[in-house]
Write a protein that holds these residues in place. Structure first.
Motif, PDB file in Angstrom:
ATOM      1  N   VAL A  48      43.049  49.366  35.959  1.00 18.25           N
ATOM      2  CA  VAL A  48      41.753  49.142  36.611  1.00 18.25           C
ATOM      3  C   VAL A  48      41.488  47.651  36.763  1.00 18.25           C
ATOM      4  O   VAL A  48      40.967  47.182  37.785  1.00 18.25           O
ATOM      5  CB  VAL A  48      40.621  49.817  35.808  1.00 18.25           C
ATOM      6  CG1 VAL A  48      39.252  49.350  36.296  1.00 18.25           C
ATOM      7  CG2 VAL A  48      40.729  51.332  35.892  1.00 18.25           C
ATOM      8  N   LEU A  49      41.889  46.875  35.741  1.00 18.31           N
ATOM      9  CA  LEU A  49      41.616  45.437  35.720  1.00 18.31           C
ATOM     10  C   LEU A  49      42.605  44.644  36.559  1.00 18.31           C
ATOM     11  O   LEU A  49      42.448  43.434  36.722  1.00 18.31           O
ATOM     12  CB  LEU A  49      41.633  44.943  34.272  1.00 18.31           C
ATOM     13  CG  LEU A  49      40.708  45.725  33.331  1.00 18.31           C
ATOM     14  CD1 LEU A  49      40.872  45.264  31.897  1.00 18.31           C
ATOM     15  CD2 LEU A  49      39.259  45.604  33.779  1.00 18.31           C
ATOM     16  N   LYS A  50      43.622  45.333  37.074  1.00 19.17           N
ATOM     17  CA  LYS A  50      44.566  44.729  38.008  1.00 19.17           C
ATOM     18  C   LYS A  50      44.388  45.293  39.412  1.00 19.17           C
ATOM     19  O   LYS A  50      45.130  44.933  40.334  1.00 19.17           O
ATOM     20  CB  LYS A  50      46.002  44.998  37.545  1.00 19.17           C
ATOM     21  CG  LYS A  50      46.357  44.446  36.173  1.00 19.17           C
ATOM     22  CD  LYS A  50      47.790  44.831  35.821  1.00 19.17           C
ATOM     23  CE  LYS A  50      48.208  44.345  34.465  1.00 19.17           C
ATOM     24  NZ  LYS A  50      49.610  44.717  34.137  1.00 19.17           N
ATOM     25  N   SER A  51      43.404  46.155  39.580  1.00 17.80           N
ATOM     26  CA  SER A  51      43.251  46.909  40.821  1.00 17.80           C
ATOM     27  C   SER A  51      42.705  46.047  41.950  1.00 17.80           C
ATOM     28  O   SER A  51      42.124  44.979  41.748  1.00 17.80           O
ATOM     29  CB  SER A  51      42.308  48.097  40.602  1.00 17.80           C
ATOM     30  OG  SER A  51      40.982  47.635  40.399  1.00 17.80           O
ATOM     31  N   GLN A  52      42.858  46.557  43.155  1.00 19.72           N
ATOM     32  CA  GLN A  52      42.327  45.874  44.331  1.00 19.72           C
ATOM     33  C   GLN A  52      40.806  45.779  44.270  1.00 19.72           C
ATOM     34  O   GLN A  52      40.224  44.780  44.697  1.00 19.72           O
ATOM     35  CB  GLN A  52      42.764  46.616  45.608  1.00 19.72           C
ATOM     36  CG  GLN A  52      42.324  45.936  46.897  1.00 19.72           C
ATOM     37  CD  GLN A  52      42.840  46.656  48.131  1.00 19.72           C
ATOM     38  OE1 GLN A  52      43.593  47.622  48.031  1.00 19.72           O
ATOM     39  NE2 GLN A  52      42.439  46.185  49.303  1.00 19.72           N
ATOM     40  N   ALA A  81      48.085  39.311  33.711  1.00 18.60           N
ATOM     41  CA  ALA A  81      46.799  39.564  34.357  1.00 18.60           C
ATOM     42  C   ALA A  81      45.771  38.508  33.964  1.00 18.60           C
ATOM     43  O   ALA A  81      44.968  38.066  34.794  1.00 18.60           O
ATOM     44  CB  ALA A  81      46.296  40.954  33.992  1.00 18.60           C
ATOM     45  N   SER A  82      45.794  38.085  32.702  1.00 20.93           N
ATOM     46  CA  SER A  82      44.827  37.102  32.219  1.00 20.93           C
ATOM     47  C   SER A  82      45.044  35.732  32.843  1.00 20.93           C
ATOM     48  O   SER A  82      44.120  34.924  32.930  1.00 20.93           O
ATOM     49  CB  SER A  82      44.913  36.981  30.693  1.00 20.93           C
ATOM     50  OG  SER A  82      44.619  38.202  30.057  1.00 20.93           O
ATOM     51  N   GLY A  83      46.266  35.458  33.263  1.00 24.23           N
ATOM     52  CA  GLY A  83      46.592  34.139  33.795  1.00 24.23           C
ATOM     53  C   GLY A  83      46.331  33.966  35.270  1.00 24.23           C
ATOM     54  O   GLY A  83      46.487  32.850  35.797  1.00 24.23           O
TER      55      GLY A  83
END
Length: 232
Positions: A67-71, A158-160
């Motif tokens: 979800v946190l990488k989603s479009q 993802a955090s970067g």
């Protein structure tokens, strides 16, 4: 109360004095509802420091790291609203991680929370996590007044990712790799004493943790849950 999914965004930050009024209005009225309007986001909370290096702690829960990488999420953080741009320029000293919820347990949401940001060498990670799950976390949950214990580990990739919202803040973003959260429902003084004793650096060192350790003690300010509303 266990976290409501397998993903989380954990953010610590300071706010410049001249930006406090706009921050509070924006965060409660637009930003949290906006985030909770993204598919897969389930709950958002904000805490203010009792004793911490950074004044505010924000925790957003999501069904998964995907979800946190989603479009949907990426589009939102790369299209900040005018109010967002006006508010985030007052952020100072930001630490932010997109995390996997490695473990979450507890019967309730507490009004107090301790956050421990730290590191673990890759070679020690599996053994450290096993000790936390087998001994440290159950021992913490058994202590009087403890409502929940949660272990988060950062998704470094993802955090970067640099987003438009992050660039608008204009400050470097530290990425805590390991986060231990301890929620309490009792008296503030007793909780602070317990958290300082049980989350002390030497105790983490003994089970494979690595400093520097950043222990923050916070009291709850606001919780918002799922909404269909989304700005923009």
């Amino acid at each position: 109360m266990s976290l409501s999914g397998e993903g989380a965004v954990a953010i610590w930050h300071d706010i410049a004095p001249e930006g406090r009024e706009i921050f509070y209005a924006w965060h409660g009225q637009e930003h949290m509802p906006e985030r909770l309007g993204i598919p897969g986001f389930t709950r958002g909370r904000r805490y203010a420091a009792i004793e911490a290096d950074l004044e505010f702690f924000n925790l957003y829960e999501a069904l998964s790291v995907e979800v946190l990488k989603s479009q949907d999420y990426t589009a939102r953080v790369n299209a900040p609203t005018p109010w967002t741009l006006a508010a985030v320029k007052h952020f100072r000293s930001v630490a932010r991680s997109i995390c996997r919820v490695a473990h979450s347990t507890g019967p309730a949401q507490g009004g107090l929370i301790a956050t421990l940001r730290y590191d673990v060498a890759d070679a020690e990670a599996a053994a450290h996590k096993a000790t936390l799950l087998r001994q440290t976390i159950p021992d913490l949950l058994a202590r009087p007044g403890i409502a929940g214990v949660h272990l988060l580990t950062a998704d470094a990739e993802a955090s970067g990712v640099a987003t438009a919202e992050q660039k608008a803040r204009g400050v470097a973003n530290a990425v805590p790799r390991w986060v231990l959260l301890l929620e309490g429902w009792g008296d503030e003084a007793a909780f602070v004493t317990l958290a300082k004793a049980e989350l002390a650096g030497e105790k983490l060192d003994a089970i494979g943790g690595s400093g520097p350790y950043s222990l923050g003690l916070y009291r709850h300010q606001i919780t918002r849950t799922k909404t269909a509303w989304s700005a923009g």
